[in-house]
Write an enzyme that holds these catalytic residues in place. Structure first.
Site, PDB file in Angstrom:
ATOM      1  CD1 TRP A 355     -27.615 -40.153 -28.851  1.00 28.60           C
ATOM      2  CD2 TRP A 355     -28.049 -38.863 -30.629  1.00 28.60           C
ATOM      3  NE1 TRP A 355     -27.231 -40.852 -29.969  1.00 28.60           N
ATOM      4  CE2 TRP A 355     -27.484 -40.086 -31.082  1.00 28.60           C
ATOM      5  CE3 TRP A 355     -28.395 -37.896 -31.571  1.00 28.60           C
ATOM      6  CZ2 TRP A 355     -27.268 -40.358 -32.443  1.00 28.60           C
ATOM      7  CZ3 TRP A 355     -28.177 -38.173 -32.923  1.00 28.60           C
ATOM      8  CH2 TRP A 355     -27.623 -39.386 -33.343  1.00 28.60           C
ATOM      9  CG  ASP A 356     -30.099 -43.403 -27.153  1.00 30.83           C
ATOM     10  OD1 ASP A 356     -29.125 -42.662 -27.309  1.00 30.83           O
ATOM     11  OD2 ASP A 356     -30.022 -44.650 -27.191  1.00 30.83           O
ATOM     12  CD  GLU A 496     -21.368 -43.695 -30.197  1.00 32.05           C
ATOM     13  OE1 GLU A 496     -21.493 -44.928 -30.147  1.00 32.05           O
ATOM     14  OE2 GLU A 496     -21.970 -42.907 -29.441  1.00 32.05           O
ATOM     15  CD  GLN A 610     -24.813 -44.424 -34.106  1.00 28.78           C
ATOM     16  OE1 GLN A 610     -23.966 -44.989 -33.429  1.00 28.78           O
ATOM     17  NE2 GLN A 610     -25.868 -43.829 -33.576  1.00 28.78           N
TER      18      GLN A 610
HETATM   19  O1  IFM Z   1     -26.674 -43.073 -28.018  1.00 30.12           O
HETATM   20  C1  IFM Z   1     -26.295 -44.278 -28.566  1.00 30.12           C
HETATM   21  C2  IFM Z   1     -25.205 -44.024 -29.575  1.00 30.12           C
HETATM   22  O2  IFM Z   1     -25.644 -43.209 -30.624  1.00 30.12           O
HETATM   23  C3  IFM Z   1     -24.704 -45.333 -30.149  1.00 30.12           C
HETATM   24  N1  IFM Z   1     -24.239 -46.183 -29.086  1.00 30.12           N
HETATM   25  C4  IFM Z   1     -25.278 -46.493 -28.117  1.00 30.12           C
HETATM   26  C5  IFM Z   1     -25.830 -45.223 -27.493  1.00 30.12           C
HETATM   27  C6  IFM Z   1     -26.957 -45.574 -26.499  1.00 30.12           C
HETATM   28  O3  IFM Z   1     -28.015 -46.177 -27.167  1.00 30.12           O
END
Ligand code: IFM
Length: 776
Positions: A355-356, A496, A610
């Protein structure tokens, strides 16, 4: 030897005059921190990304050359598709009067290595005293051409300072590269043509992509071309030549050019390795290549995105650094490819897209280069079949997009096992590929955002409506009936550190948004384009879905603010244990928490990795009042470790919205130093694409205050106190606007031939075609 001394490893002020705020310089050689500079100074053009490992090799280096979209899967159930590390064409080893040039031997009298963002070149100057006590000056430069995407150009100038030089250069193409031990290539043809061009062919083991690599060398001694004695050398997946020029006199300079090229059967114009050779053979010399490369950066990047920040030099450098990497990481040439979470700068996250792209990187392209944004969204449209398969495999309908993506048709490629659990000693299971599902709504959101900014009807008809509908079909099948409402249980949200949670607020709100948008556009197409609706209906059974969308969206549970105005992150978060996070917040490395707790334990605490509720408040900002935003900031930020690079940019933007300029700026300072800062261990596996996109968003959406809400453009700047001026371009429905913001005025220049309406600081304004609007 010149090693770590009192000053900082990276300097940001080495550029002066025309190069002011365009350069980053590494000031000393440290064999322990090679990975940082390899990634942060990596060179790329969207076709390939080259880690900036030095010509000569070191024990702790991680050399890497990644060609976008050339995924391969190693044998075995535990392996997932990854972007292979292609053959290295930059290696050169120098023997100077019998001493091998190695900075870990002898003495370094001077060392600097500089990334020049303006010209996208890497240079290194070394004054070295060899173990035999001879002194040499070596100057290395290289670039990965933006004008000719297959080409890497290197130049090395060597001057013996204490006596004449007998030089031996061993240089070529090394196909023995691996991805941390995994070999992705089968042996191919090795060949030297006309005593000049070395060729190494290779083929990926599973995806059967053909690679053709070429290198050639040229030598000049004090401006005269020379032809050294040369001996060809071949080994398994390796072709090198040893060059031995005549003696070089003391203080004379020998210059070596190495031009290399890589071509693959993924190229749209690929025929075979012979044709690639014919093309490579026409490649001009270093200086001509450089001229074209420099011009390409000037005209297609810096003139296209002229962002200026006055007041803090580092911040100007940081936004240029962001644009530099956004350009290098993005395969703008091919809509079958997407952006990896580490771009093309390292093995991290295996080259996969997350989703980045849609939430963190795409807004830059949507606003500044819509053509590239469209291509990136087309990638999602082309990967609908994989998303349909993922839905089906999980007993859902519609398009359930993979958390991690590689090939269009792959579906899910998230690895199942990750880092060690400190309590059990076993690998931790990665649940994201199974239950981090919000990405499906994030993609729909990005489609709509793109459409609103650009008005690109052609995209909507070919791809956009289908993406909105196919994702909504998934959500209606995903919702679970509980009494008289619908819920989404057992997910991972953006945070996460919480697995198998019920009703993650971000996921539920985004799913709801997705359903509502599908209803809205279904209604609209019924009026305006019934033929298109009929064809999409036939494919996605939209008539019956439409009824379900209406019924389920109305009853989908959306966690509401409690008495303290806090939106519960999920059903149980607010009842979990609270611990003092100070030591972890102050730790120099992310993830310090996991030295003390495992994920199961963290799952039971109010600790957020996050932005989670916070990103909801940003993306769907007009659904929440300022009071709710403030209350949630106050509640969640102290519990957020910012252990993901995606976090701080979102927090900075929200802080701007909340009117706290100092907080917004301090969050920006931290975000902009994730890769560019002095932590020499932050980026070994690659730069952080989302964080880099986030830097641009903080500047334009946060400090510049640019937003699209309900299809309208809003601008409400919050210039940091330390900045005196901010300038940036944006596109709105095809019109290009140039914004200039100071503490006293805002000037907007419309360089298009149509008027643009928007809301500036709460007041509706029109900037007429070809004119400038100024406040005050
Ligand atoms: O997509 C991200 C996730 O939100 C947090 N861990 C790393 C991933 C890749 O950057």
């Amino acid at each position: 030897m010149l090693l770590k001394n009192q000053h900082q490893a990276l300097k940001y002020d080495t550029g002066s005059g025309e190069l002011k705020n365009w350069q980053i310089t590494e000031t000393y050689f440290d064999p322990e921190t090679l990975g940082k500079v390899e990634a942060v100074f990596s060179l790329g053009n969207g076709y390939m990304g080259l880690r900036s490992a030095t010509e000569e090799r070191y024990a702790r280096e991680v050399r890497g050359n990644f060609i976008a979209g050339t995924f391969n899967k190693f044998l075995g159930d535990k392996e997932v598709t990854e972007l292979p590390n292609a053959a290295d064409m930059t290696e050169m080893s120098f023997t100077l009067n019998g001493d091998t040039f190695q900075l870990t031997d002898g003495e370094i009298l001077h060392f600097d290595r500089t990334l020049n963002l303006k010209d996208a070149t890497l240079s290194r100057t070394v004054h070295w005293r060899s173990p035999s006590d001879d002194e040499y000056k070596l100057i290395f430069t290289r670039f990965v051409s933006l004008a000719n995407k297959h080409i890497i150009a290197q130049k090395v100038a060597i001057t013996p300072l204490s006596r004449n030089l007998t030089l031996k250069l061993h240089s070529g193409i090394n196909g023995q590269m691996t991805n941390t031990g995994t070999q992705h290539f089968k042996e191919g043809v090795l060949r030297l043509y006309d005593q000049k061009i070395m060729k190494l062919e290779a083929h990926t083991t599973e995806s059967n992509i053909d690679f053709a690599h070429f290198s050639r060398h040229a030598f000049t001694l004090e401006n005269s071309v020379i032809t050294p004695k040369n001996t060809i050398f071949m080994d398994r997946r390796k072709i090198f030549t040893t060059f031995e020029p005549e003696t070089i006199q003391q203080n004379e300079t020998i210059t070596i050019e190495k031009i290399s090229g890589v071509y693959t059967s993924r190229d749209k114009d690929w025929k075979d390795a012979d044709q690639a050779l014919a093309i490579f053979a026409m490649t001009p010399n270093y200086d001509s290549l450089f001229k074209a490369h420099r011009k390409a950066w000037q005209t297609t990047v810096w003139e296209q995105y002229p962002i200026q920040i006055e007041g803090v030099d580092f911040d100007q450098l940081a936004i240029r650094f962001a644009i530099y990497h956004l350009t290098g990481m993005t395969p703008a040439h091919d809509n079958r490819m997407n952006i990896g979470a580490k771009g093309l700068s390292g093995e991290g996250y295996k080259g996969h897209a997350f989703w980045d792209t849609e939430i963190f990187v795409l807004p830059f392209f949507t606003t500044s280069n819509p053509k590239i944004a469209r291509q990136l969204l087309e990638y999602r449209s082309l990967s609908i079949p994989g998303a349909v398969r993922k839905a089906r495999d999980n007993n859902y309908e519609g398009a359930m997009f993979p958390w991690e993506s590689a090939w269009l048709e792959d579906g899910e490629v998230t690895p199942v096992w990750g880092a060690a659990d400190i309590i059990t000693g076993e690998p931790t299971k990665i649940w994201s590929g199974f239950i981090e599902q919000h990405i499906t709504a994030d993609i729909a959101f990005a489609v709509w955002q793109y459409y609103q900014f650009t008005g690109d009807q052609d995209f909507m008809e070919k791809h956009g409506y289908e993406l909105l509908f196919a994702t909504a079909v998934f959500w209606q099948s995903r919702l679970e009936k509980k009494d008289d409402r619908y819920e989404i249980t057992g997910v991972v949200g953006p945070d996460e550190y919480k697995e198998h949670v019920d009703n993650n607020a971000f996921t539920n709100y985004m799913a709801h948004w997705n359903l509502e948008k599908a209803i809205q556009y279904y209604d609209l197409l019924q009026q305006e384009n019934p033929e298109l609706l009929a064809s999409l209906s036939a494919k996605w059974d939209l008539q019956s879905n439409y009824q379900k969308w209406r019924e389920k969206a109305a009853k989908l549970y959306l966690p509401q603010p409690n008495a303290a105005l806090v939106i519960p992150q999920d059903d149980t978060y607010l009842s979990k244990k609270i611990i003092d996070l100070t030591p972890y917040k102050e730790a120099s490395q992310v993830g310090a928490l996991f030295l003390d707790y495992n994920l199961d334990q963290v799952n039971d605490m109010q600790i957020t990795k996050q932005a989670d509720v916070m990103i909801l408040l940003y993306l769907l900002e007009n659904e929440f009042s300022p009071d709710v935003k403030q209350a949630n900031w106050d509640y969640y930020e102290p519990k957020t470790l910012h252990d993901s690079s995606l976090s701080r940019a979102t927090h900075s933007i929200l802080a701007s919205d909340l009117g706290d300029k100092d907080l917004a700026y301090s969050m920006f300072e931290k975000a902009s130093r994730i890769d560019l800062g002095q932590n020499m261990k932050s980026s070994d596996a690659g730069i952080h694409s989302a964080s880099i996109g986030g830097i641009w968003q903080v500047v334009v959406n946060g400090f510049g205050g640019v937003r699209m809400l309900d299809g309208r453009l809003y601008v409400h700047p919050h210039l940091p106190e330390k900045w005196t001026e901010l300038q940036f371009p944006i596109y709105w429905k095809g019109a290009r606007l140039h914004m200039k913001i100071t503490h006293d005025m805002i000037e907007i220049t419309n360089t298009s031939n149509k008027d643009v309406e928007f809301v500036l600081n709460g007041t509706e304004i029109v900037v007429l075609a070809d004119s400038t609007f100024t406040t005050n």
